[in-house]
Design a protein around this motif. Structure first.
Motif, mmCIF file in Angstrom:
data_model
loop_
_atom_site.group_PDB
_atom_site.id
_atom_site.type_symbol
_atom_site.label_atom_id
_atom_site.label_comp_id
_atom_site.label_asym_id
_atom_site.label_seq_id
_atom_site.Cartn_x
_atom_site.Cartn_y
_atom_site.Cartn_z
ATOM 1 N N UNK A 151 0.831 -1.212 0.000
ATOM 2 C CA UNK A 151 0.000 0.000 0.000
ATOM 3 C C UNK A 151 0.864 1.260 0.000
ATOM 4 N N UNK A 152 1.892 1.261 0.827
ATOM 5 C CA UNK A 152 2.711 2.470 0.968
ATOM 6 C C UNK A 152 3.454 2.781 -0.334
ATOM 7 N N UNK A 153 3.901 1.735 -1.036
ATOM 8 C CA UNK A 153 4.561 1.966 -2.328
ATOM 9 C C UNK A 153 3.587 2.643 -3.295
ATOM 10 N N UNK A 154 2.349 2.105 -3.375
ATOM 11 C CA UNK A 154 1.332 2.674 -4.268
ATOM 12 C C UNK A 154 0.972 4.097 -3.824
ATOM 13 N N UNK A 155 0.815 4.264 -2.528
ATOM 14 C CA UNK A 155 0.380 5.541 -1.954
ATOM 15 C C UNK A 155 1.436 6.632 -2.172
ATOM 16 N N UNK A 156 2.695 6.322 -1.905
ATOM 17 C CA UNK A 156 3.762 7.318 -2.052
ATOM 18 C C UNK A 156 3.959 7.667 -3.525
ATOM 19 N N UNK A 157 3.833 6.647 -4.385
ATOM 20 C CA UNK A 157 3.975 6.882 -5.828
ATOM 21 C C UNK A 157 2.889 7.861 -6.296
ATOM 22 N N UNK A 158 1.658 7.684 -5.814
ATOM 23 C CA UNK A 158 0.543 8.524 -6.259
ATOM 24 C C UNK A 158 0.652 9.954 -5.720
ATOM 25 N N UNK A 159 1.108 10.114 -4.481
ATOM 26 C CA UNK A 159 1.078 11.450 -3.871
ATOM 27 C C UNK A 159 2.421 12.173 -3.923
ATOM 28 N N UNK A 160 3.498 11.438 -3.679
ATOM 29 C CA UNK A 160 4.806 12.091 -3.631
ATOM 30 C C UNK A 160 5.368 12.257 -5.046
ATOM 31 N N UNK A 161 5.093 11.264 -5.901
ATOM 32 C CA UNK A 161 5.657 11.290 -7.256
ATOM 33 C C UNK A 161 4.572 11.295 -8.322
ATOM 34 N N UNK A 162 3.335 11.729 -7.976
ATOM 35 C CA UNK A 162 2.231 11.757 -8.933
ATOM 36 C C UNK A 162 2.242 13.029 -9.777
ATOM 37 N N UNK A 163 1.169 13.211 -10.560
ATOM 38 C CA UNK A 163 1.030 14.408 -11.401
ATOM 39 C C UNK A 163 0.972 15.652 -10.495
ATOM 40 N N UNK A 164 1.766 16.656 -10.847
ATOM 41 C CA UNK A 164 1.782 17.860 -10.005
ATOM 42 C C UNK A 164 1.098 19.028 -10.699
ATOM 43 N N UNK A 165 0.359 19.792 -9.938
ATOM 44 C CA UNK A 165 -0.271 21.012 -10.439
ATOM 45 C C UNK A 165 0.229 22.167 -9.595
ATOM 46 N N UNK A 166 0.395 23.322 -10.282
ATOM 47 C CA UNK A 166 0.862 24.467 -9.501
ATOM 48 C C UNK A 166 -0.280 25.159 -8.799
ATOM 49 N N UNK A 167 0.000 25.647 -7.637
ATOM 50 C CA UNK A 167 -0.986 26.428 -6.884
ATOM 51 C C UNK A 167 -0.522 27.873 -6.929
ATOM 52 N N UNK A 168 -1.395 28.800 -7.395
ATOM 53 C CA UNK A 168 -0.968 30.190 -7.621
ATOM 54 C C UNK A 168 -0.275 30.829 -6.415
ATOM 55 N N UNK A 169 -0.743 30.508 -5.212
ATOM 56 C CA UNK A 169 -0.182 31.166 -4.022
ATOM 57 C C UNK A 169 1.159 30.563 -3.605
ATOM 58 N N UNK A 170 1.638 29.560 -4.332
ATOM 59 C CA UNK A 170 2.925 28.943 -4.004
ATOM 60 C C UNK A 170 2.779 27.462 -3.754
ATOM 61 N N UNK A 171 3.786 26.705 -4.174
ATOM 62 C CA UNK A 171 3.771 25.254 -3.967
ATOM 63 C C UNK A 171 2.915 24.544 -4.993
ATOM 64 N N UNK A 172 2.543 23.296 -4.655
ATOM 65 C CA UNK A 172 1.720 22.551 -5.598
ATOM 66 C C UNK A 172 0.283 22.449 -5.106
#
Lengths: 249, 228
Positions: B121-142
């Motif tokens: 589970x942790x491998x799947x979970x970390x892959x999805x959240x830590x290394x998943x598709x990233x979107x920018x957030x206007x106020x900073x960060x993702x």
């Protein structure tokens, strides 16, 4: 009472064993469990068959020799009782009872229900003793020991070394046995000179004998005929940590 | 006298290492769920929290430490499980739980199964959240809020998460109290309370994560699903 007994038969340490079914018709509810086996053996001997080998000595719950797993529980269904103190009134007419030896790599089967518990002796020989000569019996109040400490030490010393803790543990761990022996000496002044050497050597010996680790389930405490609690195992851990931190070599 | 390097490989030392790493992972889970609860306050709040966390220069170090703790826990438990199997080569034909005062439960008997499940589970979970598709957030960060919404938009994935949280709960149900005992802590008055508290906290963590996953699924933007 009429009972169906499924008993582990194994001719020797190196041959394969199996459960053999026996029907015993003349069981009195007043018999002890071992007397019931004596009756079964008398029948087998009369028929010219090999009697079932099982360990027993005092038959009053203090020597730690009897060692049977009865229906999947070491020493059978009663709490705080060795199997020699288990009586047939605990069972019902028509019951099927499965009897197996202690099962652990460190307790090899000698024959049928008898296992070699020499591993426990070697753990004790590794450090479960006080080696200095204390001379004659000292005056009872020469070394004051608080009552609560003396009580806990005495409760730990109640261990009869039967090995039920190993038999009950899913990992065949000897931690409850070791911790009882370590606690009784660590709590008293006489055990202090060898205190840390003792815990390190006994744990190393138990590991070398092939006993498993502890998963903190406490099955050992539940089957212990002397009801020795797993708080001893926590004390053994503390002793072990102190020994590791203070070891001089 | 065992060498100091041998201390951690003995049966008692192994317990201590597993207890310390397990307890550290439990503490991490407390921080994790506290952070996740901020998703209820909406994207701006959640992403702001994530940005503050991720902009900390010490974060990579903490992540490495967490990874090390996790790997040590997995390695030591697997080694212990295998050597414990060797300690009883011949199983009983009949084996029953001994009953009170034993702490044996379904959870304690299945630690290796729940542990291996969590590893996957942790491998799947970390892959999805830590290394998943990233979107920018206007106020900073993702835009972690959007990422979470997308990751938990598939009903099968949500079901897998909820099931895995049951497994987390089961692992902690035995694990929290077990770690305390493994560290040599046992007190006539406090131990029964710690045992009970461990079970309650385990259930709260599991249910908390489940509620978050279910809430995210039911509040997908632009799907017409009703806000609850």
């Amino acid at each position: 009472m009429r009972l169906t007994l499924k008993i582990w038969r194994q001719a020797g340490p190196t041959v394969a064993g199996r459960l053999v079914e026996y029907i015993e018709d003349h069981v009195s509810p007043d018999m002890s469990f071992l007397e019931m086996l004596d009756v079964v053996n008398e029948g087998l001997i009369k028929k010219g068959e090999d009697a079932i080998a099982f360990d027993s000595d005092c038959r009053e719950g203090i020597c730690g020799m009897c060692s049977l797993v009865v229906n999947g529980v070491p020493h059978g269904p009663d709490r705080g009782t060795t199997v020699c103190q288990l009586h047939m009134r605990r069972f019902k007419d028509g019951d099927t009872i499965t009897i197996e030896p202690w099962r652990a790599a460190a307790f090899p089967v000698v024959k049928d229900l008898v296992v070699d518990r020499g591993a426990f002796d070697r753990i004790i020989a590794a450090g479960g003793y006080v080696s200095f000569n204390c001379g004659g019996a000292p005056d009872g109040n020469a070394i004051p020991i608080p009552k609560d400490i003396a009580d806990v030490a005495m409760d730990s010393a109640a261990c009869i070394g039967c090995g039920a803790c190993v038999a009950a543990c899913k990992n065949a761990s000897a931690h409850l046995f070791m911790s009882a022996k370590i606690s009784q000496l660590a709590l008293l002044p006489q055990g202090q000179p060898e205190r840390y050497r003792r815990v390190t050597a006994m744990v190393a010996q138990a590991d070398a004998e092939g006993f498993g680790s502890c998963s903190n389930e406490g099955e050992c405490e539940a089957v212990c005929p002397k009801e020795i609690p797993i708080s001893n195992i926590a004390r053994m851990t503390r002793e072990y940590v102190k020994a590791a931190l203070t070891a001089s070599k | 006298m065992a060498s100091r390097s041998g201390v951690f490989s003995s049966s008692v030392g192994t317990k201590i290492v597993i207890g310390i790493t397990g307890f550290a992972l439990f503490l991490y889970l407390l921080i994790h769920i506290a952070g996740n609860l901020m998703v209820f306050f909406g994207p701006a709040f959640f992403n702001r929290y994530a940005y503050v966390l991720e902009s900390n220069p010490l974060l990579p170090l903490v992540e490495l430490g967490l990874l090390a703790v996790f790997l040590i826990h997995v390695y030591k438990t697997l080694r212990m499980f295998l050597s414990n199997q060797d300690a009883r080569p011949k199983a009983y034909a009949v084996k029953r739980p001994a009953g009170n005062p034993s702490r044996k439960t379904f959870a304690s008997s299945t630690m290796i199964v729940s542990g291996l499940w969590l590893l996957v589970f942790i491998v799947i979970h970390v892959k999805a959240f830590r290394y998943g598709t990233e979107y920018e957030w206007p106020a900073g960060g993702r835009d972690l809020y959007r990422q979470e919404m997308e990751n938990l938009s598939n009903p099968l994935m949500v079901a897998f998460y909820i099931l895995s949280m049951t497994v987390v709960g089961s692992h902690l149900f035995h694990g929290i109290a077990s770690a305390v005992q493994s560290l040599g802590l046992n007190h006539p008055k406090w131990t029964p309370r710690v045992l009970l508290a461990g079970k309650i906290v385990a259930a709260l963590i599991a249910v908390g994560f489940m509620i978050i996953a279910a809430w995210v699924y039911m509040n997908q933007p632009g799907t017409g699903r009703v806000h609850v």
